[in-house]
Design an enzyme around this catalytic site. Structure first.
Site, PDB file in Angstrom:
ATOM      1  N   ALA A  66       0.795  -1.150   0.083  1.00 25.43           N
ATOM      2  CA  ALA A  66      -0.012   0.126  -0.025  1.00 25.43           C
ATOM      3  C   ALA A  66       0.916   1.132   0.036  1.00 25.43           C
ATOM      4  O   ALA A  66       2.264   1.059   0.339  1.00 25.43           O
ATOM      5  CB  ALA A  66      -0.852  -0.034   1.187  1.00 25.43           C
ATOM      6  N   GLY A 109       0.610  -5.062   1.071  1.00 27.79           N
ATOM      7  CA  GLY A 109      -0.564  -5.164   0.141  1.00 27.79           C
ATOM      8  C   GLY A 109      -0.198  -5.749  -1.245  1.00 27.79           C
ATOM      9  O   GLY A 109      -1.172  -6.013  -1.672  1.00 27.79           O
ATOM     10  N   GLU A 112      -0.766  -9.058  -0.551  1.00 24.05           N
ATOM     11  CA  GLU A 112      -2.145  -9.518  -0.277  1.00 24.05           C
ATOM     12  C   GLU A 112      -3.179  -9.296  -1.539  1.00 24.05           C
ATOM     13  O   GLU A 112      -3.770 -10.228  -1.602  1.00 24.05           O
ATOM     14  CB  GLU A 112      -2.829  -8.224   0.533  1.00 24.05           C
ATOM     15  CG  GLU A 112      -2.104  -8.571   1.949  1.00 24.05           C
ATOM     16  CD  GLU A 112      -2.242  -7.411   2.885  1.00 24.05           C
ATOM     17  OE1 GLU A 112      -1.938  -6.051   2.730  1.00 24.05           O
ATOM     18  OE2 GLU A 112      -3.020  -7.582   3.811  1.00 24.05           O
ATOM     19  N   GLU A 132       4.698  -5.205   7.230  1.00 26.28           N
ATOM     20  CA  GLU A 132       4.029  -3.774   7.858  1.00 26.28           C
ATOM     21  C   GLU A 132       4.517  -3.703   9.213  1.00 26.28           C
ATOM     22  O   GLU A 132       4.418  -2.735   9.653  1.00 26.28           O
ATOM     23  CB  GLU A 132       2.511  -4.192   7.763  1.00 26.28           C
ATOM     24  CG  GLU A 132       1.769  -4.117   6.403  1.00 26.28           C
ATOM     25  CD  GLU A 132       1.742  -5.539   5.577  1.00 26.28           C
ATOM     26  OE1 GLU A 132       2.552  -6.348   6.103  1.00 26.28           O
ATOM     27  OE2 GLU A 132       0.997  -5.642   4.695  1.00 26.28           O
TER      28      GLU A 132
HETATM   29  N1  CAA Z   1       4.713   3.157  -0.664  1.00 28.18           N
HETATM   30  C1  CAA Z   1       4.949   4.204  -1.136  1.00 28.18           C
HETATM   31  N2  CAA Z   1       6.227   4.419  -1.896  1.00 28.18           N
HETATM   32  C2  CAA Z   1       6.981   3.377  -2.184  1.00 28.18           C
HETATM   33  C3  CAA Z   1       6.683   2.320  -1.426  1.00 28.18           C
HETATM   34  C4  CAA Z   1       5.577   2.134  -0.685  1.00 28.18           C
HETATM   35  N3  CAA Z   1       4.687   0.892  -0.312  1.00 28.18           N
HETATM   36  N4  CAA Z   1       7.544   1.171  -1.853  1.00 28.18           N
HETATM   37  C5  CAA Z   1       8.475   1.762  -2.574  1.00 28.18           C
HETATM   38  N5  CAA Z   1       7.957   3.254  -2.632  1.00 28.18           N
HETATM   39  C6  CAA Z   1       8.720   4.087  -3.420  1.00 28.18           C
HETATM   40  C7  CAA Z   1      10.229   4.700  -2.579  1.00 28.18           C
HETATM   41  O1  CAA Z   1       9.623   5.515  -1.498  1.00 28.18           O
HETATM   42  C8  CAA Z   1      10.876   5.309  -3.617  1.00 28.18           C
HETATM   43  O2  CAA Z   1      10.490   6.614  -3.833  1.00 28.18           O
HETATM   44  P1  CAA Z   1      11.599   7.839  -4.375  1.00 28.18           P
HETATM   45  O3  CAA Z   1      12.257   7.384  -5.221  1.00 28.18           O
HETATM   46  O4  CAA Z   1      10.593   8.829  -4.034  1.00 28.18           O
HETATM   47  O5  CAA Z   1      12.142   7.892  -2.678  1.00 28.18           O
HETATM   48  C9  CAA Z   1      10.591   4.352  -4.896  1.00 28.18           C
HETATM   49  O6  CAA Z   1       9.240   3.521  -4.597  1.00 28.18           O
HETATM   50  C10 CAA Z   1      11.954   3.319  -5.072  1.00 28.18           C
HETATM   51  O7  CAA Z   1      11.798   2.823  -3.770  1.00 28.18           O
HETATM   52  P2  CAA Z   1      13.382   2.152  -3.003  1.00 28.18           P
HETATM   53  O8  CAA Z   1      14.226   3.344  -3.491  1.00 28.18           O
HETATM   54  O9  CAA Z   1      12.938   2.000  -1.607  1.00 28.18           O
HETATM   55  O10 CAA Z   1      13.848   1.000  -3.949  1.00 28.18           O
HETATM   56  P3  CAA Z   1      14.841  -0.058  -3.357  1.00 28.18           P
HETATM   57  O11 CAA Z   1      15.000  -1.002  -4.544  1.00 28.18           O
HETATM   58  O12 CAA Z   1      15.840   0.592  -2.350  1.00 28.18           O
HETATM   59  O13 CAA Z   1      13.835  -0.989  -2.412  1.00 28.18           O
HETATM   60  C11 CAA Z   1      11.863  -1.932  -1.330  1.00 28.18           C
HETATM   61  C12 CAA Z   1      12.739  -1.827  -2.516  1.00 28.18           C
HETATM   62  C13 CAA Z   1      12.571  -2.998  -0.604  1.00 28.18           C
HETATM   63  C14 CAA Z   1      10.617  -2.981  -1.877  1.00 28.18           C
HETATM   64  C15 CAA Z   1      11.531  -0.790  -0.620  1.00 28.18           C
HETATM   65  O14 CAA Z   1      11.029   0.074  -1.385  1.00 28.18           O
HETATM   66  C16 CAA Z   1      10.566  -0.995   0.518  1.00 28.18           C
HETATM   67  O15 CAA Z   1      11.021  -1.328   1.493  1.00 28.18           O
HETATM   68  N6  CAA Z   1       9.372  -0.602   0.275  1.00 28.18           N
HETATM   69  C17 CAA Z   1       8.383  -0.688   1.228  1.00 28.18           C
HETATM   70  C18 CAA Z   1       7.973  -2.119   1.416  1.00 28.18           C
HETATM   71  C19 CAA Z   1       6.705  -2.076   2.626  1.00 28.18           C
HETATM   72  O16 CAA Z   1       6.821  -1.678   3.652  1.00 28.18           O
HETATM   73  N7  CAA Z   1       5.537  -2.414   2.174  1.00 28.18           N
HETATM   74  C20 CAA Z   1       4.247  -2.455   2.967  1.00 28.18           C
HETATM   75  C21 CAA Z   1       3.729  -1.411   2.808  1.00 28.18           C
HETATM   76  S1  CAA Z   1       2.445  -1.007   4.053  1.00 28.18           S
HETATM   77  C22 CAA Z   1       0.771  -2.088   3.465  1.00 28.18           C
HETATM   78  O17 CAA Z   1       1.024  -2.628   2.405  1.00 28.18           O
HETATM   79  C23 CAA Z   1      -0.357  -2.092   4.508  1.00 28.18           C
HETATM   80  C24 CAA Z   1      -1.118  -3.152   4.109  1.00 28.18           C
HETATM   81  O18 CAA Z   1      -1.344  -4.341   4.677  1.00 28.18           O
HETATM   82  C25 CAA Z   1      -2.102  -3.009   2.721  1.00 28.18           C
END
Ligand code: CAA
Length: 258
Positions: A66, A109, A112, A132
């Site tokens: 998400a 998400g 999911e 999360e």
């Molecule tokens: N939401 C918003 N933006 C996101 C995102 C997310 N879930 N995941 C990645 N992005 C964005 C980053 O902020 C970044 O944007 P900027 O260039 O503007 O900084 C861009 O996408 C590229 O991401 P990274 O630079 O982080 O890429 P990476 O290759 O270094 O890492 C990754 C990849 C390990 C997937 C890392 O992006 C990450 O950990 N993302 C978040 C994963 C996460 O925590 N997901 C759960 C979200 S909460 C949820 O989903 C709730 C639910 O139950 C539905």
């Protein structure tokens, strides 16, 4: 076809291909993505010419979760009042079959949504996780339930409590994905499988999906009775007459969806 901003939708014969298209955010699922997916899935379900759908992302990310930036400033009252994420139930209400083709990250998400599909085909580079907890929250789009149903308590609990990712090989072994294929041929394989499903008698496909999903909603005896009633119901269709006649006459069936 409707104009979308965050997804791409195309039709390949009887298969609808939906591609998540927010590469700048690794396909993070914001409200616009959800709105557009609801519209695209409803259009697919309503189109008699479309018989299977494939949902995919990019090579690097199916979806990284998400959209954290959209959620970060929300409070309980905002989330509760809008019943945040409830719209995903419209996606899971799709009656016709759909497949998630997962390459790269399927996190939070993203994992999911993949699990909402009827089944997942994964590229050998796929990574599934529910991270999360590292954000001070939990799965919120059904992950705690669907992951546990798919892989059992031990792995689901470990993933939800540590946020560790499962690679494609482990995901297949654990029963989370139907099949792992080389990442380079993921889309071809998923579209081929979708075309195979699209060539099946459509009412039997809907009934098969409904009865398998029933497993998660009802007891074994209720589920078996439900399966039997749906099975009986298919004997009221032209495709059942055609399918069985075609078998006896040693020819392929010609489906009308009636
Ligand atoms: N939401 C918003 N933006 C996101 C995102 C997310 N879930 N995941 C990645 N992005 C964005 C980053 O902020 C970044 O944007 P900027 O260039 O503007 O900084 C861009 O996408 C590229 O991401 P990274 O630079 O982080 O890429 P990476 O290759 O270094 O890492 C990754 C990849 C390990 C997937 C890392 O992006 C990450 O950990 N993302 C978040 C994963 C996460 O925590 N997901 C759960 C979200 S909460 C949820 O989903 C709730 C639910 O139950 C539905």
């Amino acid at each position: 076809m409707a104009d979308y901003n965050s997804i791409l939708v195309e039709q390949r014969d009887a298969v609808t291909l939906v591609t998540l298209n927010r590469p700048q955010a690794l396909n993070a699922l914001n409200s616009e993505v959800l709105r557009e997916l609801i519209a695209a899935f409803a259009a697919y379900d309503a189109d008699d010419g479309q018989r299977c759908l494939v949902l995919t992302g990019s090579e690097k990310a199916f979806a990284a979760g998400a959209d954290i930036k959209e959620m970060s400033s929300q409070g309980f009252a905002d989330m509760y009042a809008s019943d945040f994420f409830a719209g995903w139930e419209k996606v899971t209400a799709t009656r016709k079959p759909w497949i998630a083709a997962v390459s790269g990250f399927a996190l939070g998400g993203g994992c999911e949504v993949a699990m909402m599909a009827d089944f997942i085909i994964a590229g050998d580079n796929a990574k599934f996780g529910q991270p999360e907890i590292k954000l001070g929250v939990t799965p919120g789009m059904g992950g705690s339930q669907r992951l546990t149903l798919a892989v059992g308590k031990a792995k689901a609990m470990e993933m939800c409590l540590t946020g560790r990712m499962m690679n494609a090989e482990e995901a297949e072994r654990a029963g989370l994905v139907a099949r792992v294929v080389p990442a380079a041929s993921l889309l071809d394989e998923a579209l081929k499988t979708a075309a195979e499903i699209a060539a099946m008698p459509p009412l039997a496909a809907i009934a098969a999906k409904e009865m398998v999903n029933g497993t998660f909603e009802q007891s074994l005896s209720q589920g078996i009775r439900f399966e039997r009633r749906l099975f009986h119901g298919l004997f009221g269709t032209a495709d059942q007459k055609e399918g069985m006649a075609a078998f006896v006459e040693k020819r392929p069936g010609n489906w009308t969806g009636k």
